[in-house]
Scaffold this motif. Sequence first.
Motif, mmCIF file in Angstrom:
data_model
loop_
_atom_site.group_PDB
_atom_site.id
_atom_site.type_symbol
_atom_site.label_atom_id
_atom_site.label_comp_id
_atom_site.label_asym_id
_atom_site.label_seq_id
_atom_site.Cartn_x
_atom_site.Cartn_y
_atom_site.Cartn_z
ATOM 1 N N GLY A 22 0.895 -1.184 -0.055
ATOM 2 C CA GLY A 22 -0.178 -0.092 -0.029
ATOM 3 C C GLY A 22 0.569 1.325 0.360
ATOM 4 N N ALA A 23 0.428 2.132 -0.496
ATOM 5 C CA ALA A 23 1.187 3.965 -0.767
ATOM 6 C C ALA A 23 0.311 4.644 -0.637
ATOM 7 N N GLU A 24 1.095 5.518 -0.239
ATOM 8 C CA GLU A 24 -0.212 6.939 -0.601
ATOM 9 C C GLU A 24 0.321 8.062 -1.108
ATOM 10 N N ALA A 25 0.053 9.019 -1.319
ATOM 11 C CA ALA A 25 1.528 10.233 -2.316
ATOM 12 C C ALA A 25 0.394 11.287 -2.392
ATOM 13 N N MET A 26 -0.011 12.243 -1.077
ATOM 14 C CA MET A 26 -1.020 12.880 -0.701
ATOM 15 C C MET A 26 -0.461 14.326 -0.778
ATOM 16 N N ARG A 27 1.547 14.321 0.156
ATOM 17 C CA ARG A 27 2.142 15.264 0.048
ATOM 18 C C ARG A 27 2.367 15.363 -2.001
ATOM 19 N N SER A 28 2.677 14.598 -2.520
ATOM 20 C CA SER A 28 3.468 15.346 -4.120
ATOM 21 C C SER A 28 1.449 15.179 -4.534
ATOM 22 N N ALA A 29 1.091 14.384 -4.261
ATOM 23 C CA ALA A 29 0.076 15.331 -5.436
ATOM 24 C C ALA A 29 -0.801 16.959 -4.711
ATOM 25 N N LYS A 30 -0.656 16.950 -3.669
ATOM 26 C CA LYS A 30 -0.853 18.485 -3.533
ATOM 27 C C LYS A 30 -0.206 19.447 -3.465
ATOM 28 N N ALA A 31 1.502 18.911 -3.915
ATOM 29 C CA ALA A 31 2.132 19.827 -4.719
ATOM 30 C C ALA A 31 2.063 19.784 -6.307
ATOM 31 N N GLN A 146 4.491 7.637 1.684
ATOM 32 C CA GLN A 146 4.443 6.480 2.445
ATOM 33 C C GLN A 146 4.121 5.684 1.947
ATOM 34 N N ALA A 147 5.131 4.574 2.542
ATOM 35 C CA ALA A 147 4.656 3.288 1.187
ATOM 36 C C ALA A 147 5.110 2.286 1.902
ATOM 37 N N ALA A 148 4.955 0.883 1.855
ATOM 38 C CA ALA A 148 4.752 -0.394 3.408
ATOM 39 C C ALA A 148 4.266 -1.382 2.842
ATOM 40 N N ALA A 149 4.849 -2.639 2.809
ATOM 41 C CA ALA A 149 4.165 -3.720 1.725
ATOM 42 C C ALA A 149 5.056 -5.004 2.978
ATOM 43 N N VAL A 150 3.893 -6.644 3.072
ATOM 44 C CA VAL A 150 4.746 -7.071 3.682
ATOM 45 C C VAL A 150 4.014 -8.469 2.860
ATOM 46 N N VAL A 151 4.943 -9.800 2.501
ATOM 47 C CA VAL A 151 4.651 -10.488 1.546
ATOM 48 C C VAL A 151 4.021 -11.504 2.758
ATOM 49 N N VAL A 152 3.052 -12.359 2.920
ATOM 50 C CA VAL A 152 2.301 -13.463 3.731
ATOM 51 C C VAL A 152 2.419 -14.540 2.564
ATOM 52 N N ASN A 256 -5.285 5.078 3.632
ATOM 53 C CA ASN A 256 -5.960 3.844 3.978
ATOM 54 C C ASN A 256 -4.326 3.316 4.066
ATOM 55 N N ASN A 257 -3.115 3.134 4.520
ATOM 56 C CA ASN A 257 -2.059 2.323 4.772
ATOM 57 C C ASN A 257 -1.212 2.615 5.637
ATOM 58 N N TYR A 258 -1.734 3.514 6.921
ATOM 59 C CA TYR A 258 -1.033 3.379 7.996
ATOM 60 C C TYR A 258 -0.821 1.800 8.693
ATOM 61 N N SER A 259 -2.097 0.762 8.537
ATOM 62 C CA SER A 259 -1.871 -0.306 9.361
ATOM 63 C C SER A 259 -1.177 -1.400 9.083
ATOM 64 N N THR A 260 -0.750 -1.218 7.253
ATOM 65 C CA THR A 260 0.599 -2.058 6.780
ATOM 66 C C THR A 260 2.090 -1.482 7.420
ATOM 67 N N HIS A 261 2.200 -0.813 7.593
ATOM 68 C CA HIS A 261 3.310 0.336 8.311
ATOM 69 C C HIS A 261 3.694 -0.300 10.171
ATOM 70 N N LEU A 280 0.601 -7.607 19.234
ATOM 71 C CA LEU A 280 -0.957 -7.275 18.036
ATOM 72 C C LEU A 280 -1.164 -6.049 17.571
ATOM 73 N N VAL A 281 -1.866 -5.884 16.108
ATOM 74 C CA VAL A 281 -2.219 -4.859 15.442
ATOM 75 C C VAL A 281 -3.076 -5.073 15.638
ATOM 76 N N GLY A 282 -3.947 -3.446 15.766
ATOM 77 C CA GLY A 282 -5.682 -3.442 15.520
ATOM 78 C C GLY A 282 -5.666 -2.411 14.393
ATOM 79 N N ALA A 283 -6.889 -2.344 12.539
ATOM 80 C CA ALA A 283 -6.865 -1.251 12.474
ATOM 81 C C ALA A 283 -8.265 -0.741 12.237
ATOM 82 N N LEU A 284 -8.032 -0.009 11.555
ATOM 83 C CA LEU A 284 -9.959 0.670 11.759
ATOM 84 C C LEU A 284 -10.029 1.300 10.513
ATOM 85 N N GLY A 285 -11.248 1.666 10.587
ATOM 86 C CA GLY A 285 -11.969 2.478 9.882
ATOM 87 C C GLY A 285 -13.270 3.069 9.750
#
Length: 396
Positions: A22-31, A146-152, A256-261, A280-285
């Motif tokens: 997952g990745a976000e580019a909100m800073r770049s998009a606003k720029a 920011q971006a993060a990834a996990v292999v399962v 959308n992607n904080y909990s991947t981090h 233990l990790v908790g994610a929320l929407g």
Amino acid sequence: LLVTRAAADIAAGDLDATLIVGAEAMRSAKAGHGAQVAGADAPDPVVGDGRLGTGDAENAVGLILPVHIYAMFEAAIAARARRGLEEHRQVLGRLLAPFTAVAAAHPYAWFREERGAEAIAEPSAGNRIVAEPYTKRMAAFLDVDQAAAVVVCSLAVARAGGVADRAVFVWSGADCHDVWEPAARPDLTASPAVAAAAAGCLSSAGVGVDEVDLFDLYSCFPAAVEVATAALGLGVDDARGLTVTGGLPYFGGPGNNYSTHAIATLTDRLREDDSHSLGLVGALGWYTTKHSFGLFGSSPPPGGFVRVDTAARQRQIDAAALPVALRAEGPATVDAATVVYQGETVGAAPVIATLDDGRRVVAAASSNHLPALAGRNLVGARVRVTGTPPTYEVIE
């Protein structure tokens, strides 16, 4: 949710390995950097329940922004604790200060700066009150790249790839949601869905919360942390800490992607530190609406991976929804409230209230009464509601 789904598919033999990124580019998009993708041409991005997080009652009075709705929950929490807004703001500063220390030490945090409780809680030119009782430094920071990834994967795949010695194991996962529309929730200071999902993760693995070494509780706003700790039976000052990332206001709060981090950071911690074995990790929407929890271990789960079945509890939660009135006339008691500022001027003061007939209503303050509401917590107050969309006046 995606890690739990992948683990379940692997446990069932339907999948060998997958990459979750997952990745976000909100800073770049606003720029103004990068291409814009038209929503009509993009694939449906929703995983899980794609309903909007607010209903007709909230939408009618413009109650949509998360910072406003979470601030209303926070005012209800303050009132339950019998604290004034200023006193409660100091409590929140002490809750969040340790988060900044974690972010300061995290190599991928957006704000690597440790702040004291006073710097978080005290209103100032650089830390204005956004919506009572929240200051700017208590709110998730969205403008990040920011971006993060996990292999399962299965253990067999990890062995074949020569990385089994670095494996971290998914012990259990659970998903549940609270009553969907905020105004319809019987208790605006609690989350039975967090209790169901988190408790299910732990009990299915045969462990108690005291056996967990590391936590990352979703922290878009303090209220999310408070309802989660209450549901888990944790103190907000638990010595183990409540985050491994630093939280959304300080690590950075992608949409959308904080909990991947959080999962990636927890994986590193479990892999590198022999003194920690469970996390233990908790994610929320939305507005403490959708919840997903995952329990992770540095060793294989004794009973194998479990995807927790929360269906029965989900039906009970959904059945507890209160009726919500779109039009109302008469007195009501305020259950949640906030005062929204535009600079130093009160711009809005929405409330969620219970009418004397038991129905909930969402109402906006009459414009001529806004100045008198500055700094007030109306939770518990009596108001008179009129009109469509509903407005209110305080019954003195």
